[in-house]
Write an enzyme that holds these catalytic residues in place. Structure first.
Site, PDB file in Angstrom:
ATOM      1  N   TYR A   7      -1.951  -0.723  10.924  1.00  0.00           N
ATOM      2  CA  TYR A   7      -2.234  -1.316   9.604  1.00  0.00           C
ATOM      3  C   TYR A   7      -1.046  -1.083   8.664  1.00  0.00           C
ATOM      4  O   TYR A   7      -0.505  -2.010   8.054  1.00  0.00           O
ATOM      5  CB  TYR A   7      -3.517  -0.698   9.016  1.00  0.00           C
TER       6      TYR A   7
ATOM      7  N   LYS B  13       1.981  -3.608   6.991  1.00  0.00           N
ATOM      8  CA  LYS B  13       2.323  -3.708   5.558  1.00  0.00           C
ATOM      9  C   LYS B  13       3.835  -3.588   5.408  1.00  0.00           C
ATOM     10  O   LYS B  13       4.466  -4.330   4.653  1.00  0.00           O
ATOM     11  CB  LYS B  13       1.652  -2.580   4.758  1.00  0.00           C
TER      12      LYS B  13
ATOM     13  N   SER C 187       0.834  -1.201   0.000  1.00  0.00           N
ATOM     14  CA  SER C 187       0.000   0.000   0.000  1.00  0.00           C
ATOM     15  C   SER C 187       0.867   1.249   0.000  1.00  0.00           C
ATOM     16  O   SER C 187       1.970   1.256   0.574  1.00  0.00           O
ATOM     17  CB  SER C 187      -0.864  -0.024   1.269  1.00  0.00           C
TER      18      SER C 187
HETATM   19  N1  UFG Z   1     -12.110  12.546   3.306  1.00  0.00           N
HETATM   20  C1  UFG Z   1     -13.052  13.506   3.620  1.00  0.00           C
HETATM   21  N2  UFG Z   1     -14.228  13.082   4.156  1.00  0.00           N
HETATM   22  C2  UFG Z   1     -14.507  11.773   4.393  1.00  0.00           C
HETATM   23  C3  UFG Z   1     -13.530  10.800   4.078  1.00  0.00           C
HETATM   24  C4  UFG Z   1     -12.335  11.233   3.527  1.00  0.00           C
HETATM   25  O1  UFG Z   1     -12.848  14.698   3.422  1.00  0.00           O
HETATM   26  O2  UFG Z   1     -15.585  11.463   4.901  1.00  0.00           O
HETATM   27  C5  UFG Z   1     -10.856  12.992   2.689  1.00  0.00           C
HETATM   28  C6  UFG Z   1      -9.628  12.698   3.532  1.00  0.00           C
HETATM   29  O3  UFG Z   1      -9.396  13.741   4.439  1.00  0.00           O
HETATM   30  C7  UFG Z   1      -8.550  12.581   2.448  1.00  0.00           C
HETATM   31  C8  UFG Z   1      -9.319  12.012   1.247  1.00  0.00           C
HETATM   32  O4  UFG Z   1     -10.674  12.273   1.482  1.00  0.00           O
HETATM   33  O5  UFG Z   1      -8.079  13.866   2.112  1.00  0.00           O
HETATM   34  C9  UFG Z   1      -9.139  10.522   1.059  1.00  0.00           C
HETATM   35  O6  UFG Z   1      -9.489   9.868   2.294  1.00  0.00           O
HETATM   36  P1  UFG Z   1      -9.637   8.270   2.390  1.00  0.00           P
HETATM   37  O7  UFG Z   1      -9.918   7.936   3.811  1.00  0.00           O
HETATM   38  O8  UFG Z   1     -10.588   7.792   1.347  1.00  0.00           O
HETATM   39  O9  UFG Z   1      -8.211   7.765   1.945  1.00  0.00           O
HETATM   40  P2  UFG Z   1      -6.775   7.931   2.625  1.00  0.00           P
HETATM   41  O10 UFG Z   1      -5.831   8.153   1.516  1.00  0.00           O
HETATM   42  O11 UFG Z   1      -6.774   8.960   3.685  1.00  0.00           O
HETATM   43  O12 UFG Z   1      -6.556   6.543   3.278  1.00  0.00           O
HETATM   44  C10 UFG Z   1      -6.651   5.402   2.432  1.00  0.00           C
HETATM   45  C11 UFG Z   1      -7.309   4.287   3.205  1.00  0.00           C
HETATM   46  C12 UFG Z   1      -6.415   3.832   4.298  1.00  0.00           C
HETATM   47  C13 UFG Z   1      -5.050   3.502   3.770  1.00  0.00           C
HETATM   48  C14 UFG Z   1      -4.512   4.671   2.996  1.00  0.00           C
HETATM   49  C15 UFG Z   1      -3.216   4.355   2.330  1.00  0.00           C
HETATM   50  O13 UFG Z   1      -8.567   4.712   3.705  1.00  0.00           O
HETATM   51  O14 UFG Z   1      -6.967   2.652   4.844  1.00  0.00           O
HETATM   52  O15 UFG Z   1      -5.424   5.041   1.966  1.00  0.00           O
HETATM   53  O16 UFG Z   1      -3.366   3.372   1.406  1.00  0.00           O
HETATM   54  F1  UFG Z   1      -4.207   3.265   4.783  1.00  0.00           F
END
Ligand code: UFG
Length: 336
Positions: free
Chosen positions: A134, A138, A110
């Site tokens: 998590y 990885k 990841s």
């Molecule tokens: N976001 C919002 N509102 C929400 C959810 C997310 O504004 O309700 C924003 C977050 O702040 C971020 C973006 O959308 O800026 C993406 O958020 P995600 O949670 O979809 O994705 P992340 O990249 O933060 O995290 C994801 C997975 C994790 C994993 C990570 C790295 O959710 O489990 O990618 O692979 F660890």
């Protein structure tokens, strides 16, 4: 979805899954789409005896290892589970592979292993650091694979570092249906679109990005599946080269990013989803989420050069296919 891509590429597959976060209905649908039954065995990667039986009954070229738990929050609450399943499970799998001289592995890693990147785009030589269990696990598995490659040069170990996978199979028959509460951005957008949530909470509008919201490298799951096929093809080609030249040139440990190389902001994704679904997505800004990274996107050059793979699908395809899957399956795989 991975099964479909492998089948189309001419691979014979055996699926091994404990169904802890999936459903047998997904296997039925894959079988329906490819027009023949998929060989499925219910089992756990921590169960060495069960794995040994399967490895004895088949002559495998390699393994694509997806059998990891993947919820950051759960990994904080249940760290031992993540050591047990994600780390011990992988060790058990590797031991059984070694015993049966199956030395080709593609591992689901990841982009989380990069933590908060020092520069963008992120290439595979970037520093690795993780803050949640998590991501740390990885990284632990990547370290295990690196050590293994050093210890024995007959191993060929590719770690595919996924950026932000979204979308569903274009047929609308296969998609993500987690048993736990979905928590990524696309699932929240969808829940707002169908009225299950009043509005999307956007974590921050003061990031140093194009519009102040977080930026991610969203990649369609179909492209991701093709990336795995390309990785297996690469291992297959290496094996043929070795056979032809009667030499042993191992791949060793090879980390490769699977991303599009393009960043998309939260607001850009919301706007694309609105265009595709016609559903309003009301939103409200709140403070930035603890530990959130402002911007993250891949350098996808290594995958292109080594594997001949690059992502083809666009943000609109990701939104379209998510919308189709969710609309056709409001209860996921729960068809009864
Ligand atoms: N976001 C919002 N509102 C929400 C959810 C997310 O504004 O309700 C924003 C977050 O702040 C971020 C973006 O959308 O800026 C993406 O958020 P995600 O949670 O979809 O994705 P992340 O990249 O933060 O995290 C994801 C997975 C994790 C994993 C990570 C790295 O959710 O489990 O990618 O692979 F660890």
């Amino acid at each position: 979805m991975q099964c479909n891509a492998l089948h189309e590429a001419g691979y014979d597959i055996v699926v091994y899954d404990n169904l802890s976060n999936s459903s047998h209905e997904a296997i039925n649908r894959v079988s329906m789409l490819i027009g023949q039954p998929v060989e499925f065995i219910k089992g756990d990667i921590r169960d060495a005896e069960s794995l040994k039986k399967i490895f004895s009954a088949h002559h495998f070229f390699g393994v694509i290892h997806f059998a990891g738990l993947k919820a950051v929050g759960e990994s904080v609450a249940k760290p031992l589970l993540y050591y047990n399943n994600n780390v011990s499970g992988t060790i058990t799998l590797l031991e059984v592979m070694k015993e049966h001289s199956v030395k080709n592995l593609v591992f689901s890693s990841s982009a989380t292993v990069y933590g908060d990147p020092e520069s963008l785009p992120i290439d595979e030589s970037s520093k690795r650091s993780c803050t949640n269990p998590y991501g740390q696990r990885k990284l632990t598995v990547e370290h295990i694979l690196e050590d293994l490659a050093v210890s024995d040069d007959s191993w060929n170990l590719i770690a595919l570092r996924y950026f932000n996978p979204v979308g569903a199979h274009p047929s609308g028959e296969i998609g993500e249906d987690p048993n736990d509460i979905p928590n990524n951005l696309m699932s929240y957008i969808f829940q707002v679109a169908v009225g299950k949530l009043d509005k999307l909470i956007i974590f921050g509008n003061d990031c140093p990005t194009v519009d102040g919201t977080g930026v991610r490298d969203f990649i369609h799951v179909t492209d991701l599946a093709q990336g795995h096929v390309a990785a297996l093809n690469y291992l297959d080609k290496q094996a043929s080269l070795n056979e032809d030249s009667m030499t042993q040139n191992s791949v060793g440990f090879l980390p490769i990013n699977l991303g599009t190389g393009k960043g998309t902001s939260v607001l850009e994704l919301v706007s694309a989803f609105l265009d595709v679904s016609g559903q309003a997505i009301p939103y409200q800004f709140t403070d930035r989420r603890a530990g959130d990274i402002a911007s993250r996107y891949a350098s996808a050059d290594k995958a292109k050069t080594l594997l001949g793979w690059q992502a083809e699908l666009l943000i609109t395809d990701m939104c379209q296919d998510t919308w189709r899957w969710q609309s056709m399956n409001p209860n996921g795989y729960n068809v009864s």
